[in-house]
Design an enzyme around this catalytic site. Structure first.
Site, mmCIF file in Angstrom:
data_model
loop_
_atom_site.group_PDB
_atom_site.id
_atom_site.type_symbol
_atom_site.label_atom_id
_atom_site.label_comp_id
_atom_site.label_asym_id
_atom_site.label_seq_id
_atom_site.Cartn_x
_atom_site.Cartn_y
_atom_site.Cartn_z
ATOM 1 C CB CYS A 10 -0.927 0.023 1.216
ATOM 2 S SG CYS A 10 -1.888 -1.476 1.456
ATOM 3 C CB CYS A 37 -6.717 -3.656 -0.455
ATOM 4 S SG CYS A 37 -5.545 -4.328 0.743
ATOM 5 C CD GLU A 39 -9.951 -3.215 9.291
ATOM 6 O OE1 GLU A 39 -9.513 -4.109 8.530
ATOM 7 O OE2 GLU A 39 -9.904 -2.012 9.009
ATOM 8 C CB SER A 72 -11.668 -5.652 6.405
ATOM 9 O OG SER A 72 -11.234 -5.384 5.094
#
Length: 549
Positions: A46, A191, A440, A466
């Site tokens: 990321c 993502c 999460e 998430s």
């Protein structure tokens, strides 16, 4: 210039001497000093590419007459820490990121800021800092990862999490899982679905703190470098025009951000993060706003996890301007100033929709007539909770509770195939204080989906989900268990009803009679940042902020 307090005058000679030791010249110091706040790290795709991207931002700043000075702050990878104790650090990192940027910029009296973000918490963390500092600034998202390919279909990290459950259920071999693991993440970028990172990248674009068209460019697209360069030049224009975050982050622009989340079926984490940004900007915002806006905003984007496409597909279809034009036509946006220097409506008027694209639906035929989230209240959640609506059709579920006091114990039960059709899975003591850090639950929800249970069970938690989560899942239950919320009093077998249309989450019978037997659990951490966070953090219904205000 604000930076004169650091660099100008006879008394500042020692400071100039130290700055010159880093390679700066008198000419550099005569220009505005612009902080480039980077969230680069080698630990996650990321943010892996942000070190290089920052060089293009700095080149743009220099070209426009400024002197860039780069610094770094932390990043916690949600995907890598998911399902472990390390995931407790994720939401806490949002506060650390915001605090560290605020401290660095205040200490060195910078004139402007460009904040570069990638993984989930870096996006709201950077914007929270910009709101606090209120000097000319903008946030640039590093961009989405491209989709991987497995067995002839496009895949994302969501597929890997769900494949873990499929493997446990005997629906996939370990060899297939390994092949998927090797192909799901082909390079740099966050993502790829409309998970938390791309949800927040969309939200801060419609908020106005990121220039329209900048965030949607994928991480490895050749034009991303030009985008970064332009953002460097752009912040110098914001400085010249004295445009500050307080002029951009308003109640109206926050409503625009919520509408963009609702219309794209975005992550429920946006609720926490937009509440936190509003808090730091001093703008009134509460859960009721999310429910009201989502209820009248159709889902227009056919994006994963509930849909077919990824963020790069949306970019190729015409990007956020197409979405913005649809929302404007529906009367769901307010005009206002943005970091581009132009007003929002002027920005989205430049739309270039790709002929035949299927990612974003016309207003006349939305994916769903209402947005992707709803706020529920009831005997289990007096302060409220959040349910994601974009990934399923069910709006009513009644079933017996299966109660777990941690994510790990629940995941173990899922892997042993102990969760049955009709159950209401309850995961508690995972809230902001109780976790601490409000983990999460993608490891659990992904495994449930992989086992084919997502259409027949419900899950409620005082933790988070998430953005890749789908199914009838309710998070952010408040008050949380660690604060004695009703979720702490639930027992196995209690009959729980989740009614989205009525906006209710209730348990049958009087569970308050159990309160005398309840004792608050001992804190998981007694020292350090985790203990400090648990002591200071507010309810999820207020954004789980640690503000002193």
């Amino acid at each position: 210039m604000q930076s004169d307090a650091i660099k100008k005058g006879v008394s500042r000679a020692p400071a100039r001497a130290m700055l010159k030791a880093t390679g700066l010249t008198d000419a550099d110091l005569a220009r505005p000093l612009v902080a480039v706040a980077n969230t680069w790290t080698e630990v996650t795709p990321c943010n892996f590419h942000l070190r290089k991207l920052a060089e293009h931002v700095k080149a743009g700043i220099r070209a426009a007459g400024g002197t860039p000075i780069e610094f770094d702050t932390i990043t916690i990878s949600d995907g890598i820490t998911m399902g472990t104790e390390g995931m407790k650090a994720s939401l806490i990192s949002r506060e650390v990121i915001a605090d560290s940027i605020e401290l660095f910029v205040r200490a060195h009296a910078f004139d402007a800021v460009v904040a570069i973000c990638g993984c989930d918490k870096t996006i709201p963390g950077t914007v929270m800092a910009l709101a606090r500092l209120n000097i000319p600034s903008l946030s640039l998202y590093g961009g989405s990862i491209q989709a991987g390919t497995f067995e002839g279909r496009a895949v994302t990290i969501q597929d890997v999490f769900e494949a873990v459950g499929a493997c446990a259920a005997g629906k996939m071999t370990e060899k297939q899982l390994g092949e998927l693991e090797d192909r799901a993440c082909p390079g740099a970028g966050a993502c790829g679905g409309q998970y938390t990172a791309n949800t927040m990248a969309t939200a801060i674009t419609f908020l106005g703190i990121s220039p329209m068209g900048a965030n949607e460019v994928p991480a490895t697209d050749p034009s991303k470098e030009k985008t970064a360069y332009d953002c460097g030049k752009r912040v110098m224009q914001l400085l010249q025009d004295d445009i500050r975050p307080s002029q951009i982050i308003t109640r109206e622009s926050l409503h625009n951000a919520i509408a963009s989340v609702a219309a794209t079926g975005g992550s429920t984490n946006a609720v926490l993060h937009l509440l936190a940004i509003a808090s730091d900007a001093g703008v009134a915002l509460d859960l009721k706003d999310f429910d009201e806006i989502s209820a009248k905003t159709p889902i227009l984007a056919d994006l994963k996890p509930g849909g077919r496409f990824t963020a790069p597909d949306m970019y190729r279809a015409g990007g956020m301007r197409v979405l913005g034009q649809r929302l404007q036509q529906a009367g769901l946006l307010k005009d206002g100033i943005t970091a581009s220097g132009r007003k929002l409506f002027a920005e989205i008027s430049d739309v270039a929709e790709t002929a035949g694209q299927e990612v974003m639906r016309p207003l006349a035929s939305p994916m769903k007539p209402h947005g992707g989230l709803a706020i529920l209240h009831g005997s289990i959640a007096p302060e409220g909770c959040v349910v994601k609506l974009s990934g399923h059709e069910r709006v009513l579920h009644t079933g017996p509770a299966r109660v777990f006091d941690s994510e790990e114990t629940c995941f173990a039960a899922v892997q042993k195939r102990e969760i049955k059709s009709g159950d209401v899975v309850v995961i508690r003591y995972e809230g902001p204080k109780g976790g601490p850090g409000m983990r999460e639950m993608l490891a659990v929800t992904g495994a449930l989906v992989g086992q084919g249970l997502d259409s027949s069970i419900a899950l409620i938690t005082d933790g988070r989900f998430s953005g890749a989560t789908h199914g009838l899942m309710v998070g952010h239950v408040a008050p949380e268990a660690a604060n004695g919320g009703p979720i702490a009093l639930l027992r196995d077998g209690d009959i729980i009803t989740l009614d989205v249309k009525a906006r209710r989450l209730d348990v049958q019978g009087d569970i308050e009679s159990r309160r005398a037997q309840w004792k608050p659990p001992a804190p998981h951490y007694k020292t350090g940042v985790m203990a400090k966070y648990a002591k200071l953090v507010s309810s999820a219904s207020q954004g789980a902020v640690t503000s002193a205000v």
